[in-house]
Design a protein around this motif. Structure first.
Motif, PDB file in Angstrom:
ATOM      1  N   TYR A   1       0.852  -1.180   0.000  1.00  0.00           N
ATOM      2  CA  TYR A   1       0.000   0.000   0.000  1.00  0.00           C
ATOM      3  C   TYR A   1       0.890   1.232   0.000  1.00  0.00           C
ATOM      4  O   TYR A   1       2.113   1.162   0.202  1.00  0.00           O
ATOM      5  CB  TYR A   1      -0.930   0.003   1.213  1.00  0.00           C
ATOM      6  CG  TYR A   1      -0.269   0.424   2.510  1.00  0.00           C
ATOM      7  CD1 TYR A   1      -0.542   1.658   3.094  1.00  0.00           C
ATOM      8  CD2 TYR A   1       0.638  -0.408   3.161  1.00  0.00           C
ATOM      9  CE1 TYR A   1       0.058   2.050   4.279  1.00  0.00           C
ATOM     10  CE2 TYR A   1       1.235  -0.036   4.345  1.00  0.00           C
ATOM     11  CZ  TYR A   1       0.945   1.196   4.899  1.00  0.00           C
ATOM     12  OH  TYR A   1       1.543   1.582   6.064  1.00  0.00           O
ATOM     13  N   THR A   2       0.278   2.385  -0.249  1.00  0.00           N
ATOM     14  CA  THR A   2       1.003   3.659  -0.285  1.00  0.00           C
ATOM     15  C   THR A   2       0.679   4.443   0.975  1.00  0.00           C
ATOM     16  O   THR A   2      -0.455   4.925   1.143  1.00  0.00           O
ATOM     17  CB  THR A   2       0.606   4.466  -1.524  1.00  0.00           C
ATOM     18  OG1 THR A   2       0.871   3.698  -2.702  1.00  0.00           O
ATOM     19  CG2 THR A   2       1.393   5.770  -1.592  1.00  0.00           C
TER      20      THR A   2
ATOM     21  N   GLY B   1       7.680   4.712  -2.974  1.00  0.00           N
ATOM     22  CA  GLY B   1       6.535   5.117  -2.170  1.00  0.00           C
ATOM     23  C   GLY B   1       5.607   3.995  -1.769  1.00  0.00           C
ATOM     24  O   GLY B   1       4.490   4.259  -1.311  1.00  0.00           O
ATOM     25  N   VAL B   2       6.022   2.747  -1.909  1.00  0.00           N
ATOM     26  CA  VAL B   2       5.190   1.593  -1.597  1.00  0.00           C
ATOM     27  C   VAL B   2       5.733   0.912  -0.339  1.00  0.00           C
ATOM     28  O   VAL B   2       6.944   0.691  -0.225  1.00  0.00           O
ATOM     29  CB  VAL B   2       5.135   0.599  -2.766  1.00  0.00           C
ATOM     30  CG1 VAL B   2       4.322  -0.640  -2.383  1.00  0.00           C
ATOM     31  CG2 VAL B   2       4.529   1.262  -3.990  1.00  0.00           C
TER      32      VAL B   2
END
Length: 580
Positions: A88-89, A115-116
């Motif tokens: 998820y981010t 960004g994950v």
């Protein structure tokens, strides 16, 4: 006039060449053959893929996994089984709760992965302590992770699973062991006896007290019947009232209650004190623990033992914890009994209707209208049959039966509500068109020469049908029954209106007179799947059981169909005729 050159084709050959060139590739049939074969292959891949998904997910549900303990940078401590993980981010404010150094490292780690971030779902249990069954934990928040040697998984009668570390074992309120090895040894020593007493208590509550309550209720109904039929001043009412008072005055119920109290007091002597990952101590009574095992100390054979024990419980026990724990035996029993009753009802009516339409009825507008109606019924949504069954069978027929035979129970309905008999009749109507159509086709497949030979020997029409036509059409009739059973066993929508319920531990067939109770509600595997998937308060715990129950339903339908296929093959070997 000069002759045409030898090397040029004649006009007729050019015309034939043009005709061949205009011939479409589709006209040769090869593309259509490949398209139909490809469509069949795609359908088979989808079916096999679905079955593999159900098999893998359902078969792995009961395998015990290790228990991990996680300490986060925020000071939170949790312990449980990892159920699944995903990416998820995270938002920027997710890092604000971390200490500055941990937040900087977490930002750098997440930025390195574009960004994950990865997070895992832990089944932490302990609902009665912290109010949740599952928790998500992000990897960047973890300060320490390890597998405690003495992390024990407790499967309880209520409140779901409990994950904790053994601290004390108490007998009569006194601490007799504090070492984990000694605690576990004492637990195994006393747990079987405690559970045996618990089963004895349940037997008294369900069977003996239940039998006493049934006798008392029957006496009360006899008194009510005498009042309705003869009046309160009649000798019949006085006799029934005296019989009821004698039963009430008996001390049977008090004796059974005293025995239950003795068993409870004996079990209450044993307590196990466990500590959660957050440091909270909890006292567990041994009689509320169904199963316990040190997850991180099990070898492969011990894990297989827990796996098989869970499967046996699933197949033979009643459900608990809003159907998210325990077994599904009432649902298995209800599904099989309902399918068999439906088959016994639909077979004679479907075969007789097909015999009349094929062998006796003369072709005309009425017969054509009946056949059109039968074919249209096959396309009616199943919920419509459920509404019809509720109105006609439950309210009309059931209400009439109650008014005539069970007037003393009114206004509480006996047959005037959903039950396994009305559900079976509703599904019999639902599958009747399938049986009629299949039987008609199988009757038409019997060679006319066999009928003529029978008539030539002096047999009547009914003798010919009974001894010649029906035996040779039986494989086709069994094909219709197989299709009917497959559809009827998997239907859910009509059952929700005419008898299937969330929990019905009392079976429609038992050892209590009159032994068969067609008016009782029942559990069904299809409805059980719906309840687990959409109505469970603990959806994450119920999700694996959806696959497991689906696997069980598919297996059950396959067994029923294989039995019918075996009977059909025997009939085919006995009566060698045209295949249907």
């Amino acid at each position: 006039m000069s002759a045409p050159p030898v090397n040029q084709p004649s006009e007729g050959k050019r015309r034939r060449t043009r005709q061949r060139s205009r011939s479409s590739l589709l006209a040769q049939g090869q593309p259509m053959m490949w398209m139909t074969g490809g469509a069949l292959a795609i359908c088979l891949v989808m079916i096999v893929g679905l079955l593999l998904l159900v098999l893998v997910q359902g078969g792995a549900t009961f395998w015990p996994s290790n228990v991990v303990r996680i300490e986060t940078h925020t000071g939170q401590s949790m312990m449980g089984e990892v159920r699944r993980e995903g990416d998820y981010t995270p938002r920027e404010d997710h890092f604000d709760a971390l200490p500055p150094e941990a937040a900087a490292e977490a930002r750098a780690a997440v930025e390195a992965l574009d960004g994950v971030a990865t997070r895992r779902m832990l089944r932490t249990g302990n609902f009665d302590v912290d109010g949740s069954h599952f928790d998500w934990v992000s990897d960047y928040t973890i300060a320490e992770e390890y597998e405690p040697e003495w992390a024990i998984v407790f499967e309880r009668l209520a409140d779901g699973r409990f994950y904790g570390l053994p601290k004390e074992f108490r007998i009569d309120g006194k601490v007799v062991a504090t070492d984990p090895d000694e605690i576990w040894s004492l637990f195994n020593e006393h747990h079987d006896d405690v559970r045996r007493r618990w089963r004895e208590r349940r037997r008294i509550e369900i069977h003996e007290i239940g039998a006493y309550n049934r006798i008392e209720e029957r006496a009360r109904l006899d008194r009510r019947r005498a009042q309705l039929q003869h009046g309160e001043d009649s000798p019949q009412w006085r006799d029934a009232n005296e019989h009821f008072q004698r039963i009430v005055a008996a001390d049977t119920h008090a004796q059974l209650t005293a025995e239950i109290r003795r068993l409870n007091e004996e079990n209450a002597r044993y307590q196990l004190i466990v500590e959660t990952a957050a440091g909270i101590e909890k006292a567990l009574s041994l009689d509320e623990i169904v199963r316990a095992y040190p997850a991180n100390r099990l070898n492969v054979m011990q894990r297989a033992g827990v796996y098989l024990s869970r499967w046996w419980e699933f197949l033979s026990d009643d459900p608990r914890e809003a159907n998210s724990e325990g077994g599904v035996f009432p649902a298995i029993f209800g599904t099989v009994v309902m399918t068999l009753i439906m088959s016994l009802v639909v077979a004679p009516f479907g075969v007789l209707a097909a015999l009349y339409l094929r062998e006796y009825a003369k072709a005309g507008p009425l017969v054509s209208a009946v056949r059109i109606a039968v074919n249209n019924l096959a396309g009616v949504p199943s919920i419509v049959f459920g509404v019809f069954g509720l109105g006609f069978f439950c309210y009309l027929m059931g209400g009439t039966i109650d008014e005539v035979f069970f007037q003393e129970k009114l206004p509480s309905p006996t047959f005037g509500t959903g039950g396994i008999m009305w559900a079976s009749l509703t599904l019999a109507l639902l599958t009747l068109p399938v049986v009629i159509v299949a039987t008609e086709e199988s009757l038409a497949a019997v060679p006319s020469s066999m009928r003529d030979g029978s008539y030539a020997c002096g047999a009547s029409k009914w003798q010919t049908l009974r001894r010649i036509v029906l035996p040779r059409a039986m494989p086709g009739i069994m094909t219709g029954m197989i299709l009917a059973m497959a559809r009827g066993a998997g239907e859910v929508a009509p059952l929700m209106l005419v008898g299937a319920v969330k929990l019905a531990p009392e079976l429609p067939v038992d050892g209590v007179a009159p032994f068969i109770h067609p008016e009782r509600s029942f559990m069904h595997l299809g409805f059980h799947i719906f309840d687990l998937g959409f109505q469970s308060q603990n959806s994450e715990a119920a999700k694996p059981l959806v696959f497991t129950t689906t696997l069980l339903l598919i297996t059950l339908i396959a067994l029923l169909n294989l039995t019918a296929v075996w009977l059909r093959s025997r009939l085919r070997r006995r009566f060698m005729t045209s295949q249907f």
